[in-house]
Design a protein around this motif. Structure first.
Motif, PDB file in Angstrom:
ATOM      1  N   VAL A 126       8.771  13.324  -4.099  1.00 50.17           N
ATOM      2  CA  VAL A 126       9.621  13.834  -5.179  1.00 50.17           C
ATOM      3  C   VAL A 126       9.081  13.386  -6.530  1.00 50.17           C
ATOM      4  N   GLU A 127       8.637  12.131  -6.616  1.00 49.33           N
ATOM      5  CA  GLU A 127       8.075  11.638  -7.884  1.00 49.33           C
ATOM      6  C   GLU A 127       6.857  12.460  -8.303  1.00 49.33           C
ATOM      7  N   ARG A 128       5.968  12.717  -7.374  1.00 48.76           N
ATOM      8  CA  ARG A 128       4.746  13.466  -7.711  1.00 48.76           C
ATOM      9  C   ARG A 128       5.045  14.929  -8.001  1.00 48.76           C
ATOM     10  N   PHE A 129       5.929  15.532  -7.207  1.00 47.87           N
ATOM     11  CA  PHE A 129       6.211  16.955  -7.343  1.00 47.87           C
ATOM     12  C   PHE A 129       6.992  17.258  -8.622  1.00 47.87           C
ATOM     13  N   PHE A 130       7.955  16.397  -8.965  1.00 41.48           N
ATOM     14  CA  PHE A 130       8.803  16.645 -10.130  1.00 41.48           C
ATOM     15  C   PHE A 130       8.435  15.786 -11.346  1.00 41.48           C
ATOM     16  N   ASP A 131       7.411  14.972 -11.212  1.00 37.07           N
ATOM     17  CA  ASP A 131       6.953  14.094 -12.294  1.00 37.07           C
ATOM     18  C   ASP A 131       8.103  13.235 -12.850  1.00 37.07           C
ATOM     19  N   VAL A 132       8.778  12.543 -11.922  1.00 36.27           N
ATOM     20  CA  VAL A 132       9.853  11.616 -12.289  1.00 36.27           C
ATOM     21  C   VAL A 132       9.481  10.236 -11.770  1.00 36.27           C
ATOM     22  N   HIS A 133      10.144   9.215 -12.287  1.00 39.71           N
ATOM     23  CA  HIS A 133       9.858   7.843 -11.857  1.00 39.71           C
ATOM     24  C   HIS A 133      11.126   7.236 -11.256  1.00 39.71           C
ATOM     25  N   ILE A 134      11.134   7.147  -9.942  1.00 42.30           N
ATOM     26  CA  ILE A 134      12.295   6.630  -9.208  1.00 42.30           C
ATOM     27  C   ILE A 134      11.998   5.241  -8.651  1.00 42.30           C
ATOM     28  N   LEU A 135      10.767   5.030  -8.226  1.00 39.12           N
ATOM     29  CA  LEU A 135      10.386   3.733  -7.664  1.00 39.12           C
ATOM     30  C   LEU A 135       9.994   2.793  -8.798  1.00 39.12           C
ATOM     31  N   LYS A 136      10.626   1.639  -8.788  1.00 39.95           N
ATOM     32  CA  LYS A 136      10.336   0.608  -9.782  1.00 39.95           C
ATOM     33  C   LYS A 136       9.750  -0.597  -9.064  1.00 39.95           C
ATOM     34  N   ILE A 137       8.802  -1.263  -9.697  1.00 40.28           N
ATOM     35  CA  ILE A 137       8.235  -2.483  -9.132  1.00 40.28           C
ATOM     36  C   ILE A 137       8.670  -3.652 -10.013  1.00 40.28           C
ATOM     37  N   ILE A 138       9.410  -4.568  -9.378  1.00 42.68           N
ATOM     38  CA  ILE A 138       9.900  -5.756 -10.077  1.00 42.68           C
ATOM     39  C   ILE A 138       9.424  -6.970  -9.300  1.00 42.68           C
ATOM     40  N   SER A 139       8.639  -7.822  -9.955  1.00 42.29           N
ATOM     41  CA  SER A 139       8.080  -9.026  -9.319  1.00 42.29           C
ATOM     42  C   SER A 139       7.331  -8.690  -8.030  1.00 42.29           C
ATOM     43  N   GLY A 140       6.619  -7.584  -8.052  1.00 39.39           N
ATOM     44  CA  GLY A 140       5.805  -7.200  -6.908  1.00 39.39           C
ATOM     45  C   GLY A 140       6.565  -6.527  -5.781  1.00 39.39           C
ATOM     46  N   ILE A 141       7.862  -6.299  -5.949  1.00 40.04           N
ATOM     47  CA  ILE A 141       8.675  -5.658  -4.917  1.00 40.04           C
ATOM     48  C   ILE A 141       9.084  -4.278  -5.417  1.00 40.04           C
ATOM     49  N   ARG A 142       8.920  -3.276  -4.547  1.00 36.28           N
ATOM     50  CA  ARG A 142       9.233  -1.904  -4.917  1.00 36.28           C
ATOM     51  C   ARG A 142      10.718  -1.616  -4.656  1.00 36.28           C
ATOM     52  N   TYR A 143      11.402  -1.057  -5.661  1.00 33.70           N
ATOM     53  CA  TYR A 143      12.819  -0.724  -5.579  1.00 33.70           C
ATOM     54  C   TYR A 143      13.023   0.758  -5.856  1.00 33.70           C
TER      55      TYR A 143
END
Length: 187
Positions: A126-143
């Motif tokens: 979904v991020e790649r297809f719609f060019d949105v940013h849903i996954l966040k990386i905080i302190s090396g952990i993906r949320y």
């Protein structure tokens, strides 16, 4: 126990091996305490003890770098408190819904990581297809973060429902059949 206690008390990083080694003898200790203790059966007092013990472990685990040794001992006390099944939380946990979750818990354990992987892969698509940013990386952990608490909670609820649904199927098709086969053929 003494060796594990020493190393867990002095370590600066978490050790799964030492945690496991420490948990086994603590489990034996709690089992023996459970069999020897006469516990107050007052519903209100035991309810308070259950709530306080759960609140303590949640408080401890939500802080950065909780002391592993203290967590092990506190969790052991939590297990002991709930082994008597005398308070309000124990009463809730004996309901049909939670009993069913307990029955399918091994299937939940076996399927949830695969479902998490599928969710992350769908979100990456979904991020790649719609060019949105849903996954966040905080302190090396993906949320997963939709930037909206309602959407985040809907995603969490859909995940939990899907895990329970898939686990119910794998319990009936795989686990239950395996148990029946083992009971009929092997015993």
């Amino acid at each position: 126990v003494l060796v594990c206690t020493y190393y867990l008390a002095t370590m600066t990083s978490y050790s799964y091996l030492l945690n496991g080694l420490m948990s086994f003898p603590l489990g034996i200790l709690i089992y023996n305490l459970h069999n020897k203790l006469n516990v107050c059966t007052n519903f209100l007092i035991m309810s308070l003890v259950e709530v306080l013990s759960m609140s303590s472990i949640i408080y401890l685990l939500t802080h950065d770098n909780p002391n592993t040794l203290f967590v092990n001992f506190l969790f052991s006390i939590l297990v002991l408190v709930f082994s008597f099944e005398q308070g309000v939380i124990s009463k809730i946990m004996r309901s049909h819904f939670f009993s069913y979750l307990g029955k399918i818990s091994y299937s939940i354990y076996m399927t949830h990581v695969a479902i998490i992987a599928i969710y992350f892969n769908v979100i990456l698509f979904v991020e790649r297809f719609f060019d949105v940013h849903i996954l966040k990386i905080i302190s090396g952990i993906r949320y997963i973060d939709f930037g909206n608490s309602v959407l985040n909670n809907i995603m969490l609820a859909s995940f939990l429902i899907l895990v329970i649904f898939i686990s119910s199927i794998t319990y009936k098709i795989v686990e239950r059949r395996g148990i029946d086969y083992g009971n009929n053929k092997l015993l």
